[in-house]
Motif scaffolding. Structure first.
Motif, mmCIF file in Angstrom:
data_model
loop_
_atom_site.group_PDB
_atom_site.id
_atom_site.type_symbol
_atom_site.label_atom_id
_atom_site.label_comp_id
_atom_site.label_asym_id
_atom_site.label_seq_id
_atom_site.Cartn_x
_atom_site.Cartn_y
_atom_site.Cartn_z
ATOM 1 N N LYS A 150 0.860 -1.148 0.061
ATOM 2 C CA LYS A 150 0.069 0.123 0.056
ATOM 3 C C LYS A 150 0.850 1.288 0.038
ATOM 4 O O LYS A 150 0.368 2.422 -0.528
ATOM 5 N N ALA A 151 1.863 1.224 0.255
ATOM 6 C CA ALA A 151 2.881 2.438 0.861
ATOM 7 C C ALA A 151 3.508 2.632 -0.581
ATOM 8 O O ALA A 151 3.566 3.628 -1.020
ATOM 9 N N LEU A 152 3.875 1.822 -1.381
ATOM 10 C CA LEU A 152 4.401 1.948 -2.624
ATOM 11 C C LEU A 152 3.169 2.438 -3.726
ATOM 12 O O LEU A 152 2.052 2.280 -3.788
ATOM 13 N N THR A 153 3.865 3.359 -4.820
ATOM 14 C CA THR A 153 2.855 3.582 -5.900
ATOM 15 C C THR A 153 2.593 2.450 -6.797
ATOM 16 O O THR A 153 3.373 1.309 -6.537
ATOM 17 N N PRO A 154 1.447 2.445 -7.462
ATOM 18 C CA PRO A 154 1.364 1.209 -8.337
ATOM 19 C C PRO A 154 2.326 0.519 -9.063
ATOM 20 O O PRO A 154 2.770 -0.508 -9.289
ATOM 21 N N GLN A 155 3.353 1.471 -9.843
ATOM 22 C CA GLN A 155 4.212 1.202 -10.687
ATOM 23 C C GLN A 155 5.220 0.479 -9.980
ATOM 24 O O GLN A 155 5.876 -0.476 -10.313
ATOM 25 N N MET A 156 5.770 1.081 -8.818
ATOM 26 C CA MET A 156 6.684 0.521 -7.952
ATOM 27 C C MET A 156 6.310 -0.920 -7.517
ATOM 28 O O MET A 156 7.164 -1.824 -7.372
ATOM 29 N N ARG A 157 5.028 -0.972 -7.125
ATOM 30 C CA ARG A 157 4.601 -2.233 -6.576
ATOM 31 C C ARG A 157 4.786 -3.276 -7.834
ATOM 32 O O ARG A 157 5.191 -4.498 -7.732
ATOM 33 N N GLU A 158 4.043 -2.986 -8.735
ATOM 34 C CA GLU A 158 4.161 -3.726 -9.821
ATOM 35 C C GLU A 158 5.568 -4.280 -10.491
ATOM 36 O O GLU A 158 5.698 -5.381 -11.079
ATOM 37 N N ASP A 159 6.661 -3.460 -10.256
ATOM 38 C CA ASP A 159 7.921 -3.661 -10.800
ATOM 39 C C ASP A 159 8.318 -4.970 -10.095
ATOM 40 O O ASP A 159 8.977 -5.624 -10.503
ATOM 41 N N PHE A 160 8.005 -4.920 -8.643
ATOM 42 C CA PHE A 160 8.129 -6.282 -7.777
ATOM 43 C C PHE A 160 7.606 -7.470 -8.187
ATOM 44 O O PHE A 160 8.162 -8.486 -8.268
ATOM 45 N N TYR A 161 6.138 -7.333 -8.367
ATOM 46 C CA TYR A 161 5.444 -8.493 -8.726
ATOM 47 C C TYR A 161 5.744 -8.989 -10.136
ATOM 48 O O TYR A 161 5.363 -10.079 -10.422
ATOM 49 N N HIS A 162 6.262 -8.186 -11.049
ATOM 50 C CA HIS A 162 6.729 -8.825 -12.398
ATOM 51 C C HIS A 162 8.502 -8.685 -12.492
ATOM 52 O O HIS A 162 8.863 -8.331 -13.598
ATOM 53 N N PHE A 163 9.049 -8.785 -11.430
ATOM 54 C CA PHE A 163 10.694 -8.802 -11.434
ATOM 55 C C PHE A 163 11.088 -9.383 -12.602
ATOM 56 O O PHE A 163 10.610 -10.659 -13.031
ATOM 57 N N GLU A 164 12.038 -8.765 -13.310
ATOM 58 C CA GLU A 164 12.404 -9.388 -14.715
ATOM 59 C C GLU A 164 13.910 -9.142 -14.964
ATOM 60 O O GLU A 164 14.525 -8.150 -14.777
ATOM 61 N N GLY A 165 14.681 -10.324 -15.250
ATOM 62 C CA GLY A 165 15.981 -10.211 -15.704
ATOM 63 C C GLY A 165 16.366 -9.311 -16.557
ATOM 64 O O GLY A 165 17.419 -8.710 -16.633
ATOM 65 N N ASN A 166 15.598 -9.131 -17.669
ATOM 66 C CA ASN A 166 15.912 -8.295 -18.741
ATOM 67 C C ASN A 166 15.814 -6.668 -18.252
ATOM 68 O O ASN A 166 16.808 -5.854 -18.650
ATOM 69 N N ALA A 167 14.864 -6.482 -17.278
ATOM 70 C CA ALA A 167 14.780 -5.093 -16.830
ATOM 71 C C ALA A 167 16.044 -4.715 -15.805
ATOM 72 O O ALA A 167 16.710 -3.657 -16.012
ATOM 73 N N GLN A 168 16.572 -5.943 -15.220
ATOM 74 C CA GLN A 168 17.657 -5.799 -14.352
ATOM 75 C C GLN A 168 18.960 -5.619 -15.206
ATOM 76 O O GLN A 168 19.996 -5.062 -14.613
ATOM 77 N N ALA A 169 19.153 -6.430 -16.376
ATOM 78 C CA ALA A 169 20.245 -6.137 -17.226
ATOM 79 C C ALA A 169 20.477 -4.473 -17.467
ATOM 80 O O ALA A 169 21.622 -3.960 -17.364
ATOM 81 N N LEU A 170 19.400 -3.823 -17.705
ATOM 82 C CA LEU A 170 19.489 -2.626 -17.977
ATOM 83 C C LEU A 170 19.837 -1.756 -17.017
ATOM 84 O O LEU A 170 20.808 -0.982 -17.041
ATOM 85 N N ARG A 171 19.394 -2.152 -15.814
ATOM 86 C CA ARG A 171 19.690 -1.429 -14.583
ATOM 87 C C ARG A 171 21.278 -1.499 -14.022
ATOM 88 O O ARG A 171 21.871 -0.638 -13.842
ATOM 89 N N LEU A 172 21.634 -2.864 -14.173
ATOM 90 C CA LEU A 172 23.047 -3.171 -13.983
ATOM 91 C C LEU A 172 23.989 -2.498 -14.733
ATOM 92 O O LEU A 172 24.889 -1.934 -14.184
#
Length: 475
Positions: A150-172
């Motif tokens: 509830k504390a996180l915004t919808p996009q922040m929360r969905e980031d974790f519910y849809h955790f993805e190695g492809n997105a992590q590659a860009l971040r890394l």
């Protein structure tokens, strides 16, 4: 989209390549420089101890993420050469030059090396374990009296519910490889956009759209600014970079053929089982749909040759050589798929992979289903995955409990929490503090949760297992 913009050499932090007298002392292209940055990085080296299919395998034949990435890099470069030459010879684009063909090959070679660099330990099951941990725990964990979901915004929360190695590659590669400064490896924008398979946020996922780009999340809320800058610079603006289609095809060729070879070596798939499945496939489709490549006939021919050569293991000879023949066939099919749909791809209107509608699509589906049914659904793999889930869950529990109030002036960490946070890479913590400066408390919380996934994704299989044993006091 146009190639001049798509092949942007811009970096977050520019470099001149000139010495103090103004002379250019580095004759490499910007994309060749990317290659050397990647292979010299610790993140790339760690792929040698990350799972492709079989975790912690003792065999030196079975593929790791490193050997898989090298294969993808090789296939991607070969596809770039084929497609680039086709564009030039058939004059598909008057603005396309031989130098652009060279640059495409260099970009694809680099993209193959880093396409899986953000994946956590224990392969794709590691991704699933992390996603499921968040689904179970974010509604239960509290931050100043409010559950974190509830504390996180919808996009922040969905980031974790849809955790993805492809997105992590860009971040890394853009933020976490914190050596010189906050720009990560500081790679070219053309390369960075090529590895973004899904140019949508977690709130933009639409698996029913029929467009391949909407299947998964491509970047986190935390990395939205750099993604939008990359997209604007390269001119994609919400569309897939054309080279992404080629990278994805190379990845598909590499893992779908390699999974069959590795499964054969491990005893999950026999020569006769493969022949039986290929024969059934071959009989379902007439010659005009299959073209000149008849997969079952080719496998039998190679087996007969192995017998004639008095090979000790003609089945192994046949399958290993058949894999090479199939890879060549699939490269030709992907080349055709790109050049046939060239205008749609360049307009950002093509919605499928490069094998869509070809016999290669049917063959790839068969190889994928065989690996799934004969390997991934077996008790052996299930046992491994249950053990892997236990390790991931334990590490997530311990680190997440410690990190919620880290860097929060209103709460002091207990002694165990302090020690858990001390284990996290100083580079990752440095990146966190840099990007958290001036942010709201909610966004800082979000970045702290990402800090844990950053750390766990950076672990090798062996390190994750060793740390689990140490923290559980297992001798």
């Amino acid at each position: 989209m146009n190639w001049e913009q798509l092949l942007s050499t811009k970096r977050s932090r520019g470099s001149s390549g000139k010495n103090r007298y103004g002379k250019n002392t580095d004759l490499r292209s910007e994309f060749e420089k990317d290659y050397h940055r990647i292979i010299g990085s610790a993140s790339f080296r760690r792929l040698q101890d990350k799972t492709q299919v079989f975790p912690l395998d003792k065999s030196d034949f079975i593929r790791t993420r490193l050997t898989h990435s090298l294969e993808v890099s090789s296939f991607a470069k070969s596809l770039g050469q084929n497609i680039g030459e086709n564009i030039l010879v058939y004059k598909k684009d008057p603005s396309f030059t031989p130098r652009m063909k060279e640059d495409i090959c260099s970009i694809l070679q680099c993209a193959g090396l880093i396409h899986d660099i953000g994946n956590p330990p224990f392969g794709h099951f590691g991704e699933s374990a992390i996603r499921e941990w968040f689904e179970r725990n974010l509604p239960r964990m509290e931050f100043h009296g409010v559950t974190i979901d509830k504390a996180l915004t919808p996009q922040m929360r969905e980031d974790f519910y849809h955790f993805e190695g492809n997105a992590q590659a860009l971040r890394l590669v853009t933020k976490l490889h914190f050596l010189v400064d906050e720009n990560g490896m500081n790679l070219t924008y053309a390369l960075l956009n090529t590895i973004v398979k899904y140019p949508v946020p977690s709130t933009g996922i639409d698996e029913k759209s029929g467009d391949i780009k909407d299947k998964k999340m491509g970047y986190y809320f935390a990395d939205e600014e750099i993604f939008e800058e990359i997209a604007a610079e390269t001119g994609t603006n919400g569309r897939r970079h054309p080279l992404t289609f080629i990278l994805e095809a190379a990845d598909d060729i590499a893992y779908k053929t390699a999974d069959i070879e590795d499964a054969f070596i491990k005893g999950f798939i026999s020569y006769h089982k493969l022949l039986e499945e290929l024969t059934a496939l071959q009989e379902r489709y007439p010659d005009e749909e299959m073209g000149s490549f008849r997969p079952a006939d080719k496998l039998e021919q190679l087996y007969a040759r192995g017998r004639e050569m008095q090979m000790q293991k003609p089945e192994e000879y046949a399958i290993k050589n058949w894999i090479i023949k199939v890879q060549g066939f699939l490269i030709n099919c992907a080349t055709y798929g790109f050049t046939c749909h060239y205008n749609e791809i360049m307009e950002g209107e093509y919605r499928h992979d490069l094998f869509q509608g070809t016999f290669a699509e049917k063959l790839m589906d068969l190889l994928g289903s065989m690996a799934f049914e004969e390997v991934f659904l077996t008790e052996t793999i299930y046992r491994m995955e249950v053990a892997e889930a236990a390790m991931i869950d334990f590490l997530m529990d311990k680190f997440m409990k410690a990190i919620v109030y880290y860097d929060d002036e209103t709460r002091k960490l207990d002694s165990i929490g302090e020690r858990m946070v001390s284990f996290i890479s100083s580079n990752y913590k440095k990146a966190y503090h840099y990007h958290a400066e001036g942010k709201s408390e909610v966004e800082k919380l979000y970045l702290r949760l990402l800090l844990v996934t950053d750390y766990i994704c950076g672990m090798t299989d062996s390190y994750a297992k060793r740390l689990y044993h140490e923290l559980k006091a297992i001798i």
